[in-house]
Design a protein around this motif. Sequence first.
Motif, mmCIF file in Angstrom:
data_model
loop_
_atom_site.group_PDB
_atom_site.id
_atom_site.type_symbol
_atom_site.label_atom_id
_atom_site.label_comp_id
_atom_site.label_asym_id
_atom_site.label_seq_id
_atom_site.Cartn_x
_atom_site.Cartn_y
_atom_site.Cartn_z
ATOM 1 N N UNK A 195 0.790 -1.226 0.000
ATOM 2 C CA UNK A 195 0.000 0.000 0.000
ATOM 3 C C UNK A 195 0.824 1.279 0.000
ATOM 4 N N UNK A 196 1.912 1.301 0.736
ATOM 5 C CA UNK A 196 2.736 2.520 0.794
ATOM 6 C C UNK A 196 3.243 2.885 -0.589
ATOM 7 N N UNK A 197 3.798 1.893 -1.295
ATOM 8 C CA UNK A 197 4.284 2.157 -2.648
ATOM 9 C C UNK A 197 3.133 2.488 -3.599
ATOM 10 N N UNK A 198 1.992 1.892 -3.379
ATOM 11 C CA UNK A 198 0.814 2.144 -4.215
ATOM 12 C C UNK A 198 0.421 3.615 -4.123
ATOM 13 N N UNK A 199 0.336 4.103 -2.907
ATOM 14 C CA UNK A 199 -0.016 5.516 -2.675
ATOM 15 C C UNK A 199 1.053 6.431 -3.259
ATOM 16 N N UNK A 200 2.315 6.074 -3.002
ATOM 17 C CA UNK A 200 3.415 6.933 -3.458
ATOM 18 C C UNK A 200 3.553 6.933 -4.978
ATOM 19 N N UNK A 201 3.213 5.802 -5.617
ATOM 20 C CA UNK A 201 3.260 5.757 -7.084
ATOM 21 C C UNK A 201 2.302 6.771 -7.674
ATOM 22 N N UNK A 202 1.064 6.783 -7.187
ATOM 23 C CA UNK A 202 0.078 7.736 -7.694
ATOM 24 C C UNK A 202 0.482 9.179 -7.405
ATOM 25 N N UNK A 203 1.056 9.386 -6.232
ATOM 26 C CA UNK A 203 1.516 10.727 -5.881
ATOM 27 C C UNK A 203 2.682 11.154 -6.783
ATOM 28 N N UNK A 204 3.544 10.203 -7.094
ATOM 29 C CA UNK A 204 4.684 10.466 -7.974
ATOM 30 C C UNK A 204 4.201 10.885 -9.364
#
Length: 801
Positions: free
Chosen positions: A45-54
């Motif tokens: 989930x952390x990477x999932x959220x950060x991917x979209x933010x990126x």
Amino acid sequence: MFSNICEFKEAFLKRLEMTYGKTFPESTLNDQYSTLGHMIREYISTNWIQTNENYRLNNEKQVYYLSIEFLIGRLLRQNLINLGIDKIVQEGLEDLGIKLEDLEEIEADAGLGNGGLGRLAACFLDSLASMDLPGHGCGIRYKHGLFEQKIVKGFQMELPEQWLRHGHVWEVRKPDLAVDVSFWGKVESYEEEGRLKYRHMGGETVIAVPYDLPVVGYETSTVNTLRLWSAEPSSYKAGQDTMRHKRDTEAITEFLYPDDTHDEGKTLRLKQQYFLVSASIRSILRSYLERHGDIHRFHEHIAIHINDTHPVLAIPEFMRILVDELNLNWEDAWGITTNTFAYTNHTTLSEALEKWPVRIFQPLLPRIFMIVEEINERFCKSLWEKYTGDWQKIEQMAIVSHGEIKMAHLAIAGSYSVNGVARIHTEILKTREMNLFYQFYPEKFNSKTNGITHRRWLLKANQSLANLITATIGNRWIKEPHILSSLLSYKNDSALLTQLELIKKQNKERLADIIFQQNGITVDPNSLFDVQVKRLHAYKRQLLNILHILSLYNRIKHDDHFDMQPRTFIFGAKASPGYFYAKKIIKLIHSVGQLVNNDKVVSQKMKVVFLENYRVSLAEDIIPAADLSEQISTASKEASGTGNMKFMMNGAITLGTLDGANIEILEQVGKENIFIFGLSADEVMKYYREGGYYSMEYYHHDQRIKEVVDQLIDGTLPDSGDHFEPIYDSLLAENDQYFVLRDFSSYVSIQKQAGDAFSDKSSWLQMSLQNIAQSGYFSSDRTIREYSDEIWKIRQSILQK
């Protein structure tokens, strides 16, 4: 999350006890699977959220891939592999007395697809994430999928797929992002500020609720999204039959491909397609407008890809929102639309190109119909400007004509790119099926040969072979599949070939165990495993395969001097519930199998096996064990195929026609490493164009053909009754549309050649290694790189930690 086995075990046990309120010894496999799945999803989930933010912060152009199918299979092991924690988890579970394989078996195959179309979409998502490309999928969350196939006395029976019985640990329901989708009703026009506007009145509104699944890239922090839409009833309205509204709403996302042999089924299919695109387009637009605001630059930031004709209504739905809700004039809206959408065609079968009767379409989607009519009128006007007076050509190209809406025509008119999925397929589109459109829009047409994700079909499905490859050439091939070609320098390495043979033998023994468990049939792992697994359709010619088997039965029975390499013929296929001819072929396979397997003499030389309920997880057991890959479609009919690539990658040798991607496989491996037979595409098309094929001539002049065709109706086959008369008639009275009898002799010859080649183990293993080495070209990484560079214009976006 955890960096070693001890940390994993501690976290796993603590989570299990907190979730289920029981000690580990009291827990069930379901408890353990669910615990592990939720742990992994939270880890993602952390990477999932950060991917979209990126993507948001870097203002990245993103692609949305709209498909009616996403055949993703099981995700547990694949996610563990991509995250690089599969060994820690496997060893940690083993310390606790749990086999990871047992937990994998708890996970149901997601019922989100049927065949190559859906599996291609799933492979594309894997490559997008693994290559750090901003791309997401949009599909439907089918409650019961296509169907679960059961074989009863040789007949296919269809049961609902219960893949959601225990929930789905990978999905996240997001009701706050739900959107409304409207059907039926009427359209009212009104004037506002001197402009004619439209509003959709009355009708039926359903709620589309998104369920998001993370798409994890291999050894990267990128996690993209597969968004699946589920239909739920809207709030109660006075005078409404609440229960009927609930049933009608839930039916939209209950089954994949409702039976469309009647108007009710056609309406439901059309509802499904509009539901998918309306929900997806609204969601994409909402996200875009929140980030960017300026709708005129939409196509600079977003590409929307239509996977076959099912999502083509995205084009008029997008136009509807731009014109009716965002108040753009038609010309500006059409300019944005035709710079946003790209379309992949998946068929050369004219009957498979979707057409919707106006009488069904117009009342269900009244405003969309008005927009389609306007698109058609303007398109025909542009045709008139080029082909003044040529009414016949304009009529042939029109989007709406003779009471039908032609979805492929709409897709081409509304897209900036139209691609086929293999070189020969694209050429057929350009020269035959879509020739008029190619003449009008030559710049739109391009070819993108399909690919498969080697991380699923080699690294996961055949771990022993993957380990051997890594031990031989290193592990760069996992990220750069073209490096598999380095294996060519080991073609004469006897030690490597011996290991390759051992791995194949182990895979065959494992499949033999599955066959015995499921079918009660004992097969010899030393025999040639001859495999045809795919959707059942007349053009794929499972019929040619089974008639050849019947011919071999006759030779063994009647010719004391005949000998053959022992074989196990393996089939797996689902027939569409309304496709009665295909279901007769399934029954024929079982009847021939019954004849062969119960004969004491013949069964020493061959066995016939049909594995029911063919699906991704079963394919992962079958494909690594195959020796011979049957790709025998009538030339010019198979757009590409992807099963041929999966078998090739696992060292099976292709036996096939010059059709689809078989042609490019031939180019990669050379004619000495593939078995080609039958009519060419040009020869087939000449027959269709000029005639000259008479199946009766082959029936009367080839005793082998006459014998097997007669056996369809003469009582030779057990439990046959009059079941096979439609097949008999299709071959003779209806002149054999797919040239089964025309190619029969050539097929028999190439099958003998393949059997003889298999008896030379050293040569066969070299052929196998050659196929593995050249399979890197058919990785979906290569395909996606071509799409991203040449169609979507998206770029790599690596998440910085």
